[in-house]
Design a protein around this motif. Structure first.
Motif, PDB file in Angstrom:
ATOM      1  N   GLU A  44      34.242  15.656   3.382  1.00  0.00           N
ATOM      2  CA  GLU A  44      35.807  15.441   2.257  1.00  0.00           C
ATOM      3  C   GLU A  44      36.692  15.801   3.592  1.00  0.00           C
ATOM      4  O   GLU A  44      37.548  15.226   4.190  1.00  0.00           O
ATOM      5  CB  GLU A  44      35.390  16.881   1.486  1.00  0.00           C
ATOM      6  N   GLU A  45      36.258  16.777   4.923  1.00  0.00           N
ATOM      7  CA  GLU A  45      37.230  17.090   5.718  1.00  0.00           C
ATOM      8  C   GLU A  45      36.583  16.962   7.420  1.00  0.00           C
ATOM      9  O   GLU A  45      37.829  16.898   7.803  1.00  0.00           O
ATOM     10  CB  GLU A  45      36.727  18.822   5.542  1.00  0.00           C
ATOM     11  N   VAL A  46      35.947  15.525   7.280  1.00  0.00           N
ATOM     12  CA  VAL A  46      36.123  15.143   8.775  1.00  0.00           C
ATOM     13  C   VAL A  46      36.061  13.925   8.779  1.00  0.00           C
ATOM     14  O   VAL A  46      35.568  13.128   8.237  1.00  0.00           O
ATOM     15  CB  VAL A  46      33.941  15.207   9.172  1.00  0.00           C
ATOM     16  N   PRO A  47      36.873  13.400   9.442  1.00  0.00           N
ATOM     17  CA  PRO A  47      37.270  11.503   9.350  1.00  0.00           C
ATOM     18  C   PRO A  47      36.721  10.428  10.277  1.00  0.00           C
ATOM     19  O   PRO A  47      36.034  10.976  11.267  1.00  0.00           O
ATOM     20  CB  PRO A  47      38.921  11.984  11.006  1.00  0.00           C
ATOM     21  N   LEU A  48      35.363  10.365   9.737  1.00  0.00           N
ATOM     22  CA  LEU A  48      34.437   9.563  10.426  1.00  0.00           C
ATOM     23  C   LEU A  48      35.410   8.014  10.009  1.00  0.00           C
ATOM     24  O   LEU A  48      35.689   7.976   8.491  1.00  0.00           O
ATOM     25  CB  LEU A  48      33.416   9.315   9.334  1.00  0.00           C
ATOM     26  N   PHE A  49      35.200   6.516  10.512  1.00  0.00           N
ATOM     27  CA  PHE A  49      35.134   6.216  10.286  1.00  0.00           C
ATOM     28  C   PHE A  49      34.305   5.489  10.794  1.00  0.00           C
ATOM     29  O   PHE A  49      33.374   4.644  11.582  1.00  0.00           O
ATOM     30  CB  PHE A  49      36.403   5.213  11.772  1.00  0.00           C
ATOM     31  N   LYS A  50      33.714   4.584   9.533  1.00  0.00           N
ATOM     32  CA  LYS A  50      32.853   3.456   9.213  1.00  0.00           C
ATOM     33  C   LYS A  50      33.163   2.558   8.575  1.00  0.00           C
ATOM     34  O   LYS A  50      33.180   1.164   8.387  1.00  0.00           O
ATOM     35  CB  LYS A  50      31.826   4.402   7.828  1.00  0.00           C
ATOM     36  N   LYS A  51      32.191   1.601   9.590  1.00  0.00           N
ATOM     37  CA  LYS A  51      32.399  -0.040   9.611  1.00  0.00           C
ATOM     38  C   LYS A  51      31.470  -0.948   9.316  1.00  0.00           C
ATOM     39  O   LYS A  51      30.273  -0.744   8.979  1.00  0.00           O
ATOM     40  CB  LYS A  51      32.598  -0.940  11.060  1.00  0.00           C
ATOM     41  N   GLU A  52      31.485  -1.947   8.058  1.00  0.00           N
ATOM     42  CA  GLU A  52      30.857  -1.672   6.815  1.00  0.00           C
ATOM     43  C   GLU A  52      30.211  -3.113   7.490  1.00  0.00           C
ATOM     44  O   GLU A  52      31.201  -4.079   7.729  1.00  0.00           O
ATOM     45  CB  GLU A  52      30.940  -1.786   5.360  1.00  0.00           C
ATOM     46  N   VAL A  53      29.686  -3.868   7.444  1.00  0.00           N
ATOM     47  CA  VAL A  53      29.447  -5.417   8.146  1.00  0.00           C
ATOM     48  C   VAL A  53      28.720  -6.117   6.376  1.00  0.00           C
ATOM     49  O   VAL A  53      27.121  -5.462   6.830  1.00  0.00           O
ATOM     50  CB  VAL A  53      28.237  -5.072   9.104  1.00  0.00           C
ATOM     51  N   THR A  54      28.489  -7.009   6.021  1.00  0.00           N
ATOM     52  CA  THR A  54      27.752  -7.759   4.907  1.00  0.00           C
ATOM     53  C   THR A  54      27.910  -9.050   5.439  1.00  0.00           C
ATOM     54  O   THR A  54      27.834  -9.146   6.304  1.00  0.00           O
ATOM     55  CB  THR A  54      28.887  -7.712   3.902  1.00  0.00           C
TER      56      THR A  54
END
Length: 66
Positions: A44-54
């Motif tokens: 909720e609080e930490v701005p994580l940027f997650k790139k999904e690769v399918t």
């Protein structure tokens, strides 16, 4: 009594751990609740940027959630 969270930087392979949590508590129930609370706060609080690769596409998860 204490909790520490670490989120891995960089690429993570499928099935690889990306978050490590250590909780020190007087009782295992308290430790379990602390770990769950820590993960929820991290999401909720930490701005994580997650790139999904399918197989079919690549996208940033935070752009899909909007």
């Amino acid at each position: 009594h204490a909790v520490r969270l670490h989120h891995k930087d960089g690429d993570a392979d499928a099935g690889e751990y990306s978050v490590f949590v250590v909780a020190l508590a007087g009782h295992r129930g308290e430790a379990s609740r602390t770990v769950e609370d820590g993960i929820n706060r991290l999401k909720e609080e930490v701005p994580l940027f997650k790139k999904e690769v399918t197989v079919d596409e690549e996208f940033w998860a935070h752009e899909r959630e909007c």
